[in-house]
Motif scaffolding. Structure first.
Motif, PDB file in Angstrom:
ATOM      1  N   UNK A 390       0.842  -1.192   0.000  1.00 46.01           N
ATOM      2  CA  UNK A 390       0.000   0.000   0.000  1.00 46.01           C
ATOM      3  C   UNK A 390       0.885   1.252   0.000  1.00 46.01           C
ATOM      4  N   UNK A 391       0.248   2.370  -0.329  1.00 50.33           N
ATOM      5  CA  UNK A 391       0.931   3.651  -0.203  1.00 50.33           C
ATOM      6  C   UNK A 391       1.026   4.037   1.264  1.00 50.33           C
ATOM      7  N   UNK A 392       2.154   4.635   1.630  1.00 52.11           N
ATOM      8  CA  UNK A 392       2.314   5.161   2.967  1.00 52.11           C
ATOM      9  C   UNK A 392       2.818   6.588   2.916  1.00 52.11           C
ATOM     10  N   UNK A 393       2.675   7.285   4.006  1.00 51.66           N
ATOM     11  CA  UNK A 393       3.157   8.669   4.086  1.00 51.66           C
ATOM     12  C   UNK A 393       2.612   9.511   2.940  1.00 51.66           C
ATOM     13  N   UNK A 394       1.267   9.436   2.735  1.00 50.06           N
ATOM     14  CA  UNK A 394       0.549  10.189   1.681  1.00 50.06           C
ATOM     15  C   UNK A 394       1.200  10.022   0.312  1.00 50.06           C
ATOM     16  N   UNK A 395       1.539   8.781   0.007  1.00 51.49           N
ATOM     17  CA  UNK A 395       2.053   8.497  -1.325  1.00 51.49           C
ATOM     18  C   UNK A 395       3.553   8.589  -1.467  1.00 51.49           C
ATOM     19  N   UNK A 396       4.266   8.936  -0.406  1.00 56.73           N
ATOM     20  CA  UNK A 396       5.724   9.093  -0.505  1.00 56.73           C
ATOM     21  C   UNK A 396       6.474   7.782  -0.251  1.00 56.73           C
TER      22      UNK A 396
END
Length: 519
Positions: A390-396
């Motif tokens: 999954x994406x983490x840290x708003x996509x970062x």
């Protein structure tokens, strides 16, 4: 007719349930010789495919290409039904190869086995079976195996982990070794291509798997290869200098010599001339048994190291449980090497019980599991970690989200699947789900060990993409507006196979994916 079928790397063994008895079937080849199992091999010539005993009869025919241990392909990360594999000059889907072999096995049960006539009549009317996979098998291997047995007409009603099946055979044969104070057995299962170890609590006819571990790429084939290396060294030959067909004949000679070893054996004699012909510089190579055992020690040590956490599991649960192990039960064709039992006794100091039929113990246990009158019950466990990136840290960043972890109790045969859910609002027009299984997760949360891709799934979060649009052609982009509410529901069934339902809760739209069926 109720059958237990152990689809093995080296050979496939079939046992039947017959009024409380569980005989192993024998099969007759075209030469009139009887065999207690069917070699798991395939032969090809100009598009002609032969399986099992028919393939074995042409092993020495240079016009045929022989493929052995094809079951190992199922344990590879790219093992899905549609994966193309090459057998001689023929390219075919892996799923079709396994189905073709199992259909041959089914026909052999009818036309070549020692089943009595009345049993064959029942076989023709109805057949049910229980089959097995290695305890550490991925979801893809489980799906491919179960699907192949269904397509081959065996009517599988359950799929067990191999050491769990051997546990049934242990209770059936060694019930007198169990007591209220000693009701745990560690099953050590070393087959032709894989190794598994399971700690099983056995209380009457109720079995509970407490812990399990395994190696998907270590088995009897590797011990054969060790002996082959010793023979080549003594013969002053290299693998590259020998044609593949001749090298395989020599490997077969090494396997036969290994399987003839007994506790008092001192040497192994390999007929070099028969295997290599003019390439042989000597007629025979002699290898001292101790030299072979010394060379095999790293392989045996790997199995012992792998099962050590299983052995010590009871100690971790408290002193009251720690003395409960009744012994170690050694099964699997490759476990017949005397050095195996010797190493287990030296390392753990526990009593080692050897099945009188180590190569057939799993098939017998499967037949017991298929016999409703036997009354055995099993509570097994998921042995791997299944999750999704999954994406983490708003996509970062990209993070791994474990869904099912090792030790998760599997449902019983008639029970409801184990379920997990995840909910959120979609941030993209298309959801790209990268599912995988692994044998370990590091302290940093990253998957490690034996990693297998379980599925690569696309789901249209944007409603306009759901009608007559190929989602895989749409670039993934962030949504400008607030995305729909999404729910992921994961279901783990009794066979250790995961399916996922992805829902747009706002629109009432959902899709179901059975992972392992595709990549």
């Amino acid at each position: 007719m109720r059958l237990g079928i152990d689809f093995g790397t080296t050979r496939t063994v079939v046992a039947c349930a017959d009024r409380g008895n569980y005989p192993v079937l024998s099969f007759q080849d075209d030469a009139g010789d009887s065999h207690d199992g069917i070699p798991s091999i395939v032969a090809e010539r100009d598009g002609e495919i032969r399986y099992g005993l028919d393939a074995a009869l042409v092993e020495n025919d240079p016009s045929f290409t022989i493929v052995r241990s094809f079951k190992r392909w199922l344990a590879e990360g790219s093992a899905v039904p549609g994966r193309l594999v090459k057998v001689g000059s023929t390219e075919m889907p892996l799923g079709d190869l396994v189905v073709g072999f199992l259909r041959w096995v089914r026909e052999a049960v009818v036309t070549r086995s020692n089943l009595p006539a009345e049993a064959l009549d029942r076989f023709a009317e109805e057949i049910t079976s229980v089959v097995a996979v290695p305890a550490n098998a991925s979801g893809a291997q489980r799906f491919l195996t179960l699907d192949a047995f269904r397509r081959a007409g065996f009517g599988p009603v359950a799929m067990l982990n191999e050491p769990s099946a051997a546990g049934f055979e242990y209770t059936h044969r060694h019930r007198d070794t169990l007591s209220k104070k000693k009701d745990h057995v560690v099953v050590y299962d070393l087959g032709g291509g894989t190794f598994d170890a399971s700690l099983v609590r056995m209380r009457g006819k109720s079995h509970e798997v407490v812990a399990t571990a395994g190696l998907n790429q270590l088995g009897g084939d590797d011990f054969d290869d060790v002996l082959l290396g010793l023979v080549l060294t003594r013969a002053k030959l290299t693998r590259d200098a020998i044609p593949e067909a001749s090298l395989q004949r020599l490997r077969d000679a090494c396997r036969d010599a290994k399987e003839r070893l007994g506790p008092s054996s001192k040497k192994l004699s390999i007929d070099l001339e028969s295997a290599l012909g003019a390439l042989a510089k000597k007629a025979e190579i002699v290898v001292q048994v101790q030299d072979f055992y010394d060379a095999c020690a790293p392989l045996v040590d790997q199995t012992v190291d792998t099962m050590t956490p299983v052995m010590t599991r009871l100690d971790a649960e408290g002193a009251e449980a720690s003395p409960e192990i009744a012994g170690i039960y050694v099964v699997g064709g490759a476990s017949e090497l005397p050095v195996v039992a010797r190493s287990l006794r030296q390392r753990f100091g526990r009593k080692v019980h050897r099945s009188p039929y180590p190569g057939a113990a799993i098939a017998i246990g499967l037949a017991i599991a298929c016999d409703e009158a036997a009354g055995f019950e099993l509570s097994d466990r998921f042995s791997r970690t299944f999750g999704v990136f999954r994406e983490g840290d708003t996509g970062k960043a990209i993070v791994f989200d474990p869904i099912f972890t090792p030790g998760t109790t599997l449902p019983t045969r008639s029970g409801e699947p184990v379920k997990r859910t995840r909910g959120y609002r979609a941030a993209h027009n298309v959801g790209h789900f990268r599912f995988l299984e692994c044998s370990a997760v590091g302290d940093d949360g990253r998957p490690g060990g034996d990693i297998v891709v379980s599925g690569d799934v696309l789901f249209p979060f944007e409603p306009s993409l759901r009608d007559a649009v190929r989602v895989e052609t749409v670039p993934v982009a962030r949504l400008d507006a607030r995305g729909p509410r999404v729910e992921e529901e994961y279901a783990l069934d009794d066979n250790g196979i995961v399916s996922v339902t992805i829902r747009d809760l706002d629109a009432g739209f959902e899709r179901v994916f059975r992972l392992g069926a595709t990549a």
